[in-house]
Design an enzyme around this catalytic site. Structure first.
Site, PDB file in Angstrom:
ATOM      1  CB  CYS A  42      -0.894  -0.030   1.239  1.00 17.84           C
ATOM      2  SG  CYS A  42      -1.902   1.444   1.451  1.00 17.84           S
ATOM      3  CB  CYS A  45      -0.614   2.002   5.729  1.00 15.95           C
ATOM      4  SG  CYS A  45      -1.266   0.471   5.044  1.00 15.95           S
ATOM      5  CB  CYS A  91      -5.370  -0.561   2.131  1.00 13.75           C
ATOM      6  SG  CYS A  91      -4.187  -1.006   3.428  1.00 13.75           S
ATOM      7  CB  CYS A  94      -4.495   2.777   5.791  1.00 14.64           C
ATOM      8  SG  CYS A  94      -4.168   2.733   4.017  1.00 14.64           S
ATOM      9  CB  CYS A 114      -9.019  -4.123 -12.102  1.00 13.66           C
ATOM     10  SG  CYS A 114      -8.584  -2.945 -13.385  1.00 13.66           S
TER      11      CYS A 114
HETATM   12 ZN   LIG Z   1      -2.889   0.947   3.444  1.00 14.59          ZN
END
Ligand SMILES: [Zn+2]
Length: 130
Positions: A42, A45, A91, A94, A114
């Site tokens: 990510c 985070c 995510c 976060c 995707c």
């Molecule tokens: Zn994240």
């Protein structure tokens, strides 16, 4: 992390995609054609989300994966914006927007995550680290 910090740390594109559920234009992102071995984290985070082992060439111009790192890495949210029923992928750590999930991917999962390159950061796999 507050909104001001995020705005300062992320590029305008990364901010728009992850915080405003934007979508980068296809074939413009950093990772749509990347075949480098490693893990995708990510951008906000740094949680591990996907592995290059599950990345495939979907022809869509966005980085595509047939499976996430684990069930706990991402959250799936029913998205009814734009008059379509889609599944949004965020995510799990976060809540950053990552992309959408479609059920037309390759075996063994038949899933297609995707994703936006702007939401991801590739940690290249070290030869010595396995
Ligand atoms: Zn994240």
């Amino acid at each position: 992390m507050n909104d001001q910090d995020l705005k300062a740390r992320l590029t305008a594109e990364q901010y728009k995609v992850t915080q405003k559920a934007g979508t980068e234009r296809p074939f413009t992102g950093k990772y749509w054609d990347t075949k480098t071995d490693g893990s995708y984290h990510c951008i906000v985070c740094d949680a591990k989300l996907f592995d290059s082992d599950t990345k495939f060439d979907s022809g869509t111009g966005w980085p595509s994966f047939f499976d996430a790192e684990s069930d706990k890495a991402v959250d799936l949210i029913k998205d009814r914006s734009l008059g379509m029923a889609r599944t949004e992928v965020v995510c799990a750590n976060c809540d950053a927007h990552l992309g959408h999930l479609f059920e037309d991917g390759p075996a063994p999962t038949n899933m297609r995550y995707c994703m936006n390159s702007a939401s991801l950061h590739l940690h290249e796999r070290d030869e010595t680290d396995s």
